[in-house]
Design a protein around this motif. Structure first.
Motif, PDB file in Angstrom:
ATOM      1  N   UNK A   9       0.815  -1.213   0.000  1.00 13.96           N
ATOM      2  CA  UNK A   9       0.000   0.000   0.000  1.00 13.96           C
ATOM      3  C   UNK A   9       0.852   1.268   0.000  1.00 13.96           C
ATOM      4  N   UNK A  10       1.977   1.233   0.698  1.00 14.25           N
ATOM      5  CA  UNK A  10       2.852   2.405   0.778  1.00 14.25           C
ATOM      6  C   UNK A  10       3.427   2.788  -0.583  1.00 14.25           C
ATOM      7  N   UNK A  11       3.481   1.827  -1.523  1.00 13.50           N
ATOM      8  CA  UNK A  11       4.031   2.090  -2.851  1.00 13.50           C
ATOM      9  C   UNK A  11       2.975   2.508  -3.865  1.00 13.50           C
ATOM     10  N   UNK A  12       1.711   2.446  -3.502  1.00  9.18           N
ATOM     11  CA  UNK A  12       0.620   2.786  -4.426  1.00  9.18           C
ATOM     12  C   UNK A  12       0.327   4.292  -4.418  1.00  9.18           C
ATOM     13  N   UNK A  13      -0.050   4.812  -5.576  1.00  4.74           N
ATOM     14  CA  UNK A  13      -0.551   6.171  -5.648  1.00  4.74           C
ATOM     15  C   UNK A  13      -1.855   6.220  -4.847  1.00  4.74           C
ATOM     16  N   UNK A  57      -7.714   1.350 -22.903  1.00  2.00           N
ATOM     17  CA  UNK A  57      -6.372   1.880 -22.658  1.00  2.00           C
ATOM     18  C   UNK A  57      -5.846   1.228 -21.391  1.00  2.00           C
ATOM     19  N   UNK A  58      -4.781   0.448 -21.521  1.00  2.00           N
ATOM     20  CA  UNK A  58      -4.162  -0.166 -20.346  1.00  2.00           C
ATOM     21  C   UNK A  58      -2.981   0.701 -19.937  1.00  2.00           C
ATOM     22  N   UNK A  59      -3.015   1.182 -18.692  1.00  3.84           N
ATOM     23  CA  UNK A  59      -1.972   2.063 -18.180  1.00  3.84           C
ATOM     24  C   UNK A  59      -1.000   1.292 -17.298  1.00  3.84           C
ATOM     25  N   UNK A  60       0.303   1.466 -17.599  1.00  4.12           N
ATOM     26  CA  UNK A  60       1.400   0.901 -16.794  1.00  4.12           C
ATOM     27  C   UNK A  60       2.277   2.058 -16.329  1.00  4.12           C
ATOM     28  N   UNK A  61       2.924   1.867 -15.211  1.00  3.99           N
ATOM     29  CA  UNK A  61       3.884   2.880 -14.775  1.00  3.99           C
ATOM     30  C   UNK A  61       5.014   2.930 -15.796  1.00  3.99           C
ATOM     31  N   UNK A  62       5.455   4.128 -16.133  1.00  9.88           N
ATOM     32  CA  UNK A  62       6.462   4.313 -17.179  1.00  9.88           C
ATOM     33  C   UNK A  62       7.763   3.591 -16.869  1.00  9.88           C
ATOM     34  N   UNK A  63       8.099   3.440 -15.602  1.00  9.34           N
ATOM     35  CA  UNK A  63       9.362   2.808 -15.215  1.00  9.34           C
ATOM     36  C   UNK A  63       9.318   1.288 -15.319  1.00  9.34           C
ATOM     37  N   UNK A  64       8.145   0.734 -15.536  1.00 14.40           N
ATOM     38  CA  UNK A  64       8.005  -0.722 -15.583  1.00 14.40           C
ATOM     39  C   UNK A  64       8.051  -1.228 -17.023  1.00 14.40           C
ATOM     40  N   UNK A  90      -3.651  -5.987  -7.776  1.00 12.61           N
ATOM     41  CA  UNK A  90      -2.264  -6.224  -7.383  1.00 12.61           C
ATOM     42  C   UNK A  90      -1.359  -5.022  -7.555  1.00 12.61           C
ATOM     43  N   UNK A  91      -1.596  -4.211  -8.587  1.00 14.19           N
ATOM     44  CA  UNK A  91      -0.628  -3.156  -8.880  1.00 14.19           C
ATOM     45  C   UNK A  91      -1.228  -1.774  -9.116  1.00 14.19           C
ATOM     46  N   UNK A  92      -2.532  -1.639  -8.945  1.00 16.88           N
ATOM     47  CA  UNK A  92      -3.169  -0.350  -9.201  1.00 16.88           C
ATOM     48  C   UNK A  92      -3.030   0.621  -8.050  1.00 16.88           C
ATOM     49  N   UNK A  93      -3.372   1.886  -8.308  1.00 16.13           N
ATOM     50  CA  UNK A  93      -3.373   2.873  -7.230  1.00 16.13           C
ATOM     51  C   UNK A  93      -4.452   2.538  -6.205  1.00 16.13           C
ATOM     52  N   UNK A  94      -4.293   3.035  -4.990  1.00 19.52           N
ATOM     53  CA  UNK A  94      -5.322   2.855  -3.970  1.00 19.52           C
ATOM     54  C   UNK A  94      -6.355   3.955  -4.166  1.00 19.52           C
ATOM     55  N   UNK A  95      -7.605   3.565  -4.374  1.00 22.59           N
ATOM     56  CA  UNK A  95      -8.687   4.516  -4.609  1.00 22.59           C
ATOM     57  C   UNK A  95      -9.632   4.463  -3.420  1.00 22.59           C
ATOM     58  N   UNK A  96     -10.016   5.640  -2.907  1.00 24.07           N
ATOM     59  CA  UNK A  96     -10.914   5.702  -1.761  1.00 24.07           C
ATOM     60  C   UNK A  96     -12.169   6.502  -2.078  1.00 24.07           C
ATOM     61  N   UNK A  97     -13.228   6.173  -1.367  1.00 24.07           N
ATOM     62  CA  UNK A  97     -14.445   6.983  -1.358  1.00 24.07           C
ATOM     63  C   UNK A  97     -14.870   7.088   0.099  1.00 24.07           C
ATOM     64  N   UNK A 102     -10.624   0.860  -1.588  1.00 23.70           N
ATOM     65  CA  UNK A 102     -11.332  -0.065  -2.467  1.00 23.70           C
ATOM     66  C   UNK A 102     -10.448  -1.068  -3.197  1.00 23.70           C
ATOM     67  N   UNK A 103      -9.144  -0.849  -3.275  1.00 22.73           N
ATOM     68  CA  UNK A 103      -8.270  -1.651  -4.137  1.00 22.73           C
ATOM     69  C   UNK A 103      -7.400  -2.617  -3.329  1.00 22.73           C
TER      70      UNK A 103
END
Length: 179
Positions: A9-13, A57-64, A90-97, A102-103
């Motif tokens: 979680x600490x590594x997620x946007x 559109x599938x988004x990946x981090x540019x560094x990966x 597994x690799x998406x940003x953490x999204x909250x409401x 939620x992730x």
């Protein structure tokens, strides 16, 4: 990252979901070019999805590397209007409401928190035919994704517009294949 590894979680946007408006930097209704510009630090691969007649559109981090898991998928109707965003467990940003994360969570825990949130807003939490909870009034369906021997939450955010009457109708067909 291995096939079953889950990002810490600490590594997620950290993103916020505003129903019918936005998922983090992505606004519903934006074009693929606008979405790519809004997703600083990510690269996108575009793929037409048949028979849905949508652009994915599938988004990946540019560094990966290109072979890495995509962090999220964005779907555009008629190739020009964002209507659906699906965040990888597994690799998406953490999204909250409203403080609910939620992730990549234990499904039963998120379900309980969503039930509380929906009840507080005067809405009813419903379930899709395969048992996944959905908050149709919020444009949110909580699907699951396997990560080794566990399943984690993989939220689907959508706006209905003229495209569909129910969440099931709007779900991109390739998202129904993820388990």
């Amino acid at each position: 990252m291995t096939i079953w590894e889950v990002m810490a979680d600490a590594d997620r946007e950290r993103w916020t979901y505003v129903p019918s408006v936005s998922v983090g930097p992505l606004r519903f209704g934006m074009s693929p070019a606008e979405a790519a510009a809004a997703m600083a630090g990510f690269t996108a691969t575009l793929t037409p999805i048949r028979p849905d007649n949508v652009l994915r559109a599938e988004f990946r981090r540019a560094a990966e590397p290109p072979s890495s898991r995509g962090a999220l998928a964005a779907y555009f109707v008629e190739s020009d209007s964002l209507f659906c965003v699906v965040v990888d467990a597994q690799s998406g940003p953490q999204v909250t409401i409203d403080g609910v994360e939620l992730v990549g969570r234990v499904p039963s825990r998120v379900e309980a928190q969503l039930l509380e949130l929906m009840t507080a807003r005067g809405f009813t939490l419903r379930y899709q035919w395969e048992g996944n909870p959905e908050a149709e009034e919020l444009g949110l369906s909580m699907r699951v994704q396997r990560a080794g021997d566990v399943v984690l939450t993989r939220p689907v955010f959508a706006v209905f517009g003229d495209r569909a009457a129910t969440f099931w109708d709007i779900m991109p067909s390739d998202e129904l294949k993820v388990h």
